[in-house]
Design a protein around this motif. Structure first.
Motif, mmCIF file in Angstrom:
data_model
loop_
_atom_site.group_PDB
_atom_site.id
_atom_site.type_symbol
_atom_site.label_atom_id
_atom_site.label_comp_id
_atom_site.label_asym_id
_atom_site.label_seq_id
_atom_site.Cartn_x
_atom_site.Cartn_y
_atom_site.Cartn_z
ATOM 1 N N GLU A 295 39.921 50.167 34.520
ATOM 2 C CA GLU A 295 39.108 51.378 34.392
ATOM 3 C C GLU A 295 39.168 52.224 35.665
ATOM 4 O OE1 GLU A 295 35.334 49.814 33.275
ATOM 5 O OE2 GLU A 295 35.912 49.501 31.172
ATOM 6 N N ASP A 296 39.138 51.580 36.825
ATOM 7 C CA ASP A 296 39.071 52.348 38.068
ATOM 8 C C ASP A 296 40.443 52.882 38.505
ATOM 9 O OD1 ASP A 296 36.405 51.939 38.014
ATOM 10 O OD2 ASP A 296 36.315 50.552 39.706
ATOM 11 N N ARG B 179 41.269 63.204 39.662
ATOM 12 C CA ARG B 179 40.622 62.062 40.301
ATOM 13 C C ARG B 179 39.145 62.031 39.968
ATOM 14 N NH1 ARG B 179 42.345 62.886 45.241
ATOM 15 N NH2 ARG B 179 44.241 61.691 44.839
ATOM 16 N N ALA B 180 38.691 60.881 39.466
ATOM 17 C CA ALA B 180 37.293 60.748 39.064
ATOM 18 C C ALA B 180 36.487 59.837 39.978
ATOM 19 C CB ALA B 180 37.198 60.225 37.619
ATOM 20 N N ILE C 266 44.768 60.993 32.964
ATOM 21 C CA ILE C 266 43.737 59.968 32.791
ATOM 22 C C ILE C 266 44.297 58.583 32.498
ATOM 23 C CG2 ILE C 266 42.057 61.692 32.050
ATOM 24 C CD1 ILE C 266 42.479 60.775 29.180
ATOM 25 N N LYS D 279 40.945 56.034 36.900
ATOM 26 C CA LYS D 279 40.104 57.111 37.420
ATOM 27 C C LYS D 279 40.680 57.748 38.684
ATOM 28 C CE LYS D 279 35.782 55.128 35.649
ATOM 29 N NZ LYS D 279 34.494 54.456 36.029
#
Length: 486
Positions: free
Chosen positions: A225-226, A484-485, A240, A229
């Protein structure tokens, strides 16, 4: 025969679970540039499945994991290693689908091509069965070169080490792909675990649905998940999806150490597992072509460009992120050719056969040999950073621009800006698709170097993206930053 057939099979068929993962990534991708890249990879994948030609021009070095049953009655008169390598040689020299020979002997010296892609890297184990289990994988150099290893302190954080290294890997490993991680054992064991982990089934979504049941599964999910991100995205264009799955294998280790290894698998993921039980060679089933969706690239956002019309003065019209369809004549050169070119330059000698690099585009590629009526075999880009150390010399010679894959280092970007040049990228993992745009190919110099020779390609509508424009703006910086999240 089983090894030979496996080498052929994985050269043109992606694993079905990988295709499904890529289709899902394509459908949910929000970045236009990344979606376009994934689309090209899927179109290429279907074309290869139908045409039985390599997914990538880098058809890899062969890794074989073989588990021999102690009760298996092997009727062989030679060493098992010789039999396995003969299978690799047979598979790679098949005249109906020639594969590229990338293996060189005397690695610290002459680095001479072995001409049949042998020897394979073979890992043996045994069990108490009467069968033989074999996994054959072909790993490209771009992803292998991004392998990482460290010995952490027992109190150090594995998650932090992986995240830091993924952020630094760039796009040379051709994402989206799969990340294999090995934890524990000792240095060589953790590296082997990371490689073996890549052969597992893509099942991250099943894990998310049922929930993690141990520390390793928790780490897999958190990393999956990361990492996505971070915003690296397909081909490093920003998006994504950077990884389709994170696979981890572990092994007990010394209390004073924590060995950790990480190996990525690229968009040309190639592996297959089979058993032999004495009843003949393995049989491999063809995947259903319905597995691949029908995809059309958005032609309304793509600019057609005639290379013959380009000059140093009008390159500034193209901006980082623009998608182009190139037509005209380009030259090719990889590491060995660049080294030769610089040697000739320093000796103030003209290149052989009157080759002139001034105002030309140089494509970083080592194509597969053609078969039947092909002008050239699959011809996708190689990792451009390997050519960074030659860029100043090439700029001084007067090249107009470069075509490759993945990011460039900052000193190279500065040179592109200084010389008002341009760096374009083609999609890694779309080699067969790209080769369809090559209408003619001929060797101009250094023919003895095989795929490392200088070719002249005549291309029509070759799909590329402006990665670094004349102002030094890099899509590999701006793209990931936008998505970038974390």
């Amino acid at each position: 025969d089983s090894i030979a057939d496996a080498c052929q099979y994985i050269s043109f068929y992606h694993p079905e679970d990988f295709v499904k993962g890529m289709v899902e990534a394509y459908e949910k991708e929000e970045s236009e540039a990344a979606k376009n890249a994934i689309g090209q990879i899927l179109i290429n994948s279907k074309m290869c499945a139908m045409g039985h030609r390599p997914l990538c021009q880098d058809t890899g070095s062969v890794n074989i994991f073989i588990k021999v049953g102690l009760k298996a009655d092997l009727d062989i008169s030679r060493d098992l290693e010789d039999v396995l390598n003969e299978g690799v040689a047979k598979g790679y020299t098949d005249p109906d689908n020639t594969l590229r020979y990338s293996v060189v002997s005397d690695p610290a010296g002459e680095r001479k091509n072995t001409k049949n892609n042998t020897p394979a890297v073979i890992h043996y184990s045994v069990d108490n069965s009467d069968k033989i289990e074999i996994t054959v994988a072909a790993k490209g150099g771009g992803s292998e070169n991004k392998s990482k290893f460290t010995v952490l302190n027992p109190s150090d954080d594995i998650y932090t080490w992986v995240m830091d290294n993924v952020a630094q890997m760039g796009a040379g490993w051709c994402p989206p792909g799969i990340l294999g991680i090995g934890i524990g054992g000792n240095p060589e064991k953790s590296m082997l675990l990371a490689k073996e982990a890549l052969m597992g089934h893509v099942d991250i979504h099943e894990l998310k649905e049922r929930g993690p049941q141990n520390a390793v599964e928790e780490l897999r999910l958190r990393l999956y998940e990361d990492i996505n991100k971070i915003g690296i995205g397909a081909q490093g264009l920003g998006g994504i999806t950077t990884v389709l799955d994170v696979k981890i294998l572990d092994y007990p280790c010394h209390a004073a150490s924590l060995p950790v290894a990480m190996i990525p698998n690229c968009a040309a993921t190639r592996h297959i597992h089979f058993e032999l039980d004495g009843n003949g060679a393995a049989k491999f089933n063809k995947p259903d072509l319905d597995l691949w969706p029908d995809i059309e690239l958005p032609m309304d956002t793509i600019k057609r460009v005639n290379i013959e019309d380009l000059t140093k003065e009008n390159l500034s019209q193209f901006k980082s992120g623009d998608t182009l369809l190139l037509s005209g004549k380009i030259l090719t050169a990889r590491d060995a050719a660049h080294k030769k070119i610089v040697e000739y330059k320093n000796a103030n000698k003209p290149l052989p056969n009157g080759v002139d690099l001034k105002d030309r585009f140089i494509y970083y590629v080592g194509p597969v040999d053609p078969v039947r009526d092909e002008k050239v075999g699959p011809a996708g880009p190689t990792t451009s950073t390997r050519m960074d150390k030659f860029t100043k010399d090439m700029m001084e010679i007067g090249i107009m621009g470069m075509i490759g894959k993945a990011e460039r280092k900052q000193p190279t970007i500065d040179l592109i800006k200084e010389y008002k040049s341009m760096y374009l990228i083609a999609t890694g993992g779309a080699a067969y698709l790209i080769s369809q745009s090559i209408k003619d190919a001929k060797v101009l110099a250094f023919e003895e170097m095989g795929m490392e020779a200088i070719y002249e390609f005549e291309v029509k509508d070759m799909p590329v993206t402006v990665a670094v424009d004349t102002e030094g703006t890099s899509i590999h910086t701006t793209g990931p930053a936008k998505w970038r999240a974390i």
